[in-house]
Design a protein around this motif. Structure first.
Motif, short mmCIF file in Angstrom:
data_model
loop_
_atom_site.label_atom_id
_atom_site.label_comp_id
_atom_site.label_asym_id
_atom_site.label_seq_id
_atom_site.Cartn_x
_atom_site.Cartn_y
_atom_site.Cartn_z
N THR A 16 3.14 -10.63 -158.75
CA THR A 16 1.95 -11.13 -159.41
C THR A 16 0.97 -11.62 -158.35
OG1 THR A 16 3.24 -11.86 -161.31
CG2 THR A 16 1.10 -12.84 -161.04
N LEU A 17 -0.28 -11.19 -158.47
CA LEU A 17 -1.32 -11.64 -157.54
C LEU A 17 -1.89 -12.95 -158.06
CD1 LEU A 17 -3.11 -8.26 -156.87
CD2 LEU A 17 -1.18 -9.29 -155.67
N VAL A 18 -2.07 -13.92 -157.15
CA VAL A 18 -2.42 -15.28 -157.53
C VAL A 18 -3.64 -15.74 -156.75
CG1 VAL A 18 -1.56 -17.66 -157.57
CG2 VAL A 18 0.02 -15.78 -157.96
N ASN A 19 -4.54 -16.45 -157.43
CA ASN A 19 -5.66 -17.10 -156.78
C ASN A 19 -5.18 -18.46 -156.29
OD1 ASN A 19 -8.01 -18.37 -156.00
ND2 ASN A 19 -9.14 -17.83 -157.84
N ASN A 20 -5.02 -18.59 -154.99
CA ASN A 20 -4.53 -19.82 -154.38
C ASN A 20 -5.68 -20.49 -153.63
OD1 ASN A 20 -3.01 -21.85 -153.26
ND2 ASN A 20 -1.89 -20.53 -151.85
N ASP A 21 -6.42 -21.32 -154.35
CA ASP A 21 -7.59 -22.01 -153.76
C ASP A 21 -8.56 -21.04 -153.11
OD1 ASP A 21 -6.77 -24.58 -154.54
OD2 ASP A 21 -5.49 -24.76 -152.77
N SER A 25 -2.69 -14.84 -152.87
CA SER A 25 -1.25 -15.04 -152.68
C SER A 25 -0.55 -14.13 -153.67
CB SER A 25 -0.84 -16.49 -152.94
OG SER A 25 -1.41 -17.35 -152.00
N TYR A 26 0.73 -13.87 -153.44
CA TYR A 26 1.48 -13.14 -154.46
C TYR A 26 2.87 -13.73 -154.60
CZ TYR A 26 3.31 -10.26 -150.59
OH TYR A 26 3.89 -9.82 -149.43
N THR A 37 6.58 -17.26 -152.59
CA THR A 37 5.15 -17.00 -152.70
C THR A 37 4.65 -16.69 -151.31
OG1 THR A 37 4.86 -18.45 -154.60
CG2 THR A 37 2.90 -17.94 -153.33
N PHE A 38 3.96 -15.58 -151.17
CA PHE A 38 3.43 -15.16 -149.89
C PHE A 38 1.92 -15.38 -149.90
CE2 PHE A 38 7.28 -12.77 -150.68
CZ PHE A 38 7.97 -12.96 -149.50
N ASP A 39 1.43 -16.15 -148.94
CA ASP A 39 0.01 -16.42 -148.81
C ASP A 39 -0.62 -15.41 -147.86
OD1 ASP A 39 0.21 -18.71 -150.42
OD2 ASP A 39 0.78 -19.94 -148.70
N SER A 40 -1.88 -15.09 -148.12
CA SER A 40 -2.61 -14.22 -147.22
C SER A 40 -3.90 -14.91 -146.80
CB SER A 40 -2.93 -12.88 -147.90
OG SER A 40 -4.07 -13.01 -148.72
N PRO A 41 -4.50 -14.46 -145.72
CA PRO A 41 -5.78 -15.04 -145.30
C PRO A 41 -6.97 -14.40 -146.02
CG PRO A 41 -5.07 -13.43 -143.69
CD PRO A 41 -3.97 -13.53 -144.72
N TYR A 42 -6.70 -13.47 -146.94
CA TYR A 42 -7.77 -12.72 -147.59
C TYR A 42 -8.29 -13.46 -148.82
CZ TYR A 42 -5.71 -9.28 -144.57
OH TYR A 42 -5.22 -8.63 -143.47
N PRO A 43 -9.59 -13.38 -149.05
CA PRO A 43 -10.14 -14.04 -150.24
C PRO A 43 -9.67 -13.35 -151.52
CG PRO A 43 -11.88 -12.92 -149.01
CD PRO A 43 -10.61 -12.76 -148.23
N TYR A 44 -9.42 -14.16 -152.54
CA TYR A 44 -9.04 -13.63 -153.86
C TYR A 44 -10.28 -13.06 -154.53
CZ TYR A 44 -7.18 -13.28 -158.54
OH TYR A 44 -6.78 -12.81 -159.76
N ASP A 45 -10.12 -11.98 -155.28
CA ASP A 45 -11.21 -11.37 -156.02
C ASP A 45 -10.75 -11.19 -157.47
OD1 ASP A 45 -12.82 -9.23 -157.25
OD2 ASP A 45 -13.68 -9.00 -155.25
#
Length: 71
Positions: A16-21, A25-26, A37-45
């Motif tokens: 599941t793709l998640v908007n983390n602030d 994240s997924y 939960t894996f965080d990424s440096p990419y902005p959520y869209d």
């Protein structure tokens, strides 16, 4: 709906793709339990799909939306 299966020597999971602030994240869920939960440096869209399906046979890897593979 989340799942993880080993079927005939291949691995399938749904993330599941998640908007983390504001960042993407997924969540990796096994059964009904959040495993990581894996965080990424990419902005959520908001245009991102809600989930992705990951297939790995050892030789081939596929990432698709559930609708692309009829789940």
């Amino acid at each position: 709906m989340f799942f993880i299966k080993i079927i005939h020597d291949y691995f399938v999971s749904r993330q599941t793709l998640v908007n983390n602030d504001g960042n993407l994240s997924y969540d990796f869920i096994q059964g009904n339990e959040l495993v990581a939960t894996f965080d990424s440096p990419y902005p959520y869209d908001n245009g991102y799909p809600k989930s992705l399906v990951v297939y790995d046979s050892g030789d081939r890897q596929i990432i698709a939306t559930p609708s692309e593979i009829n789940l």
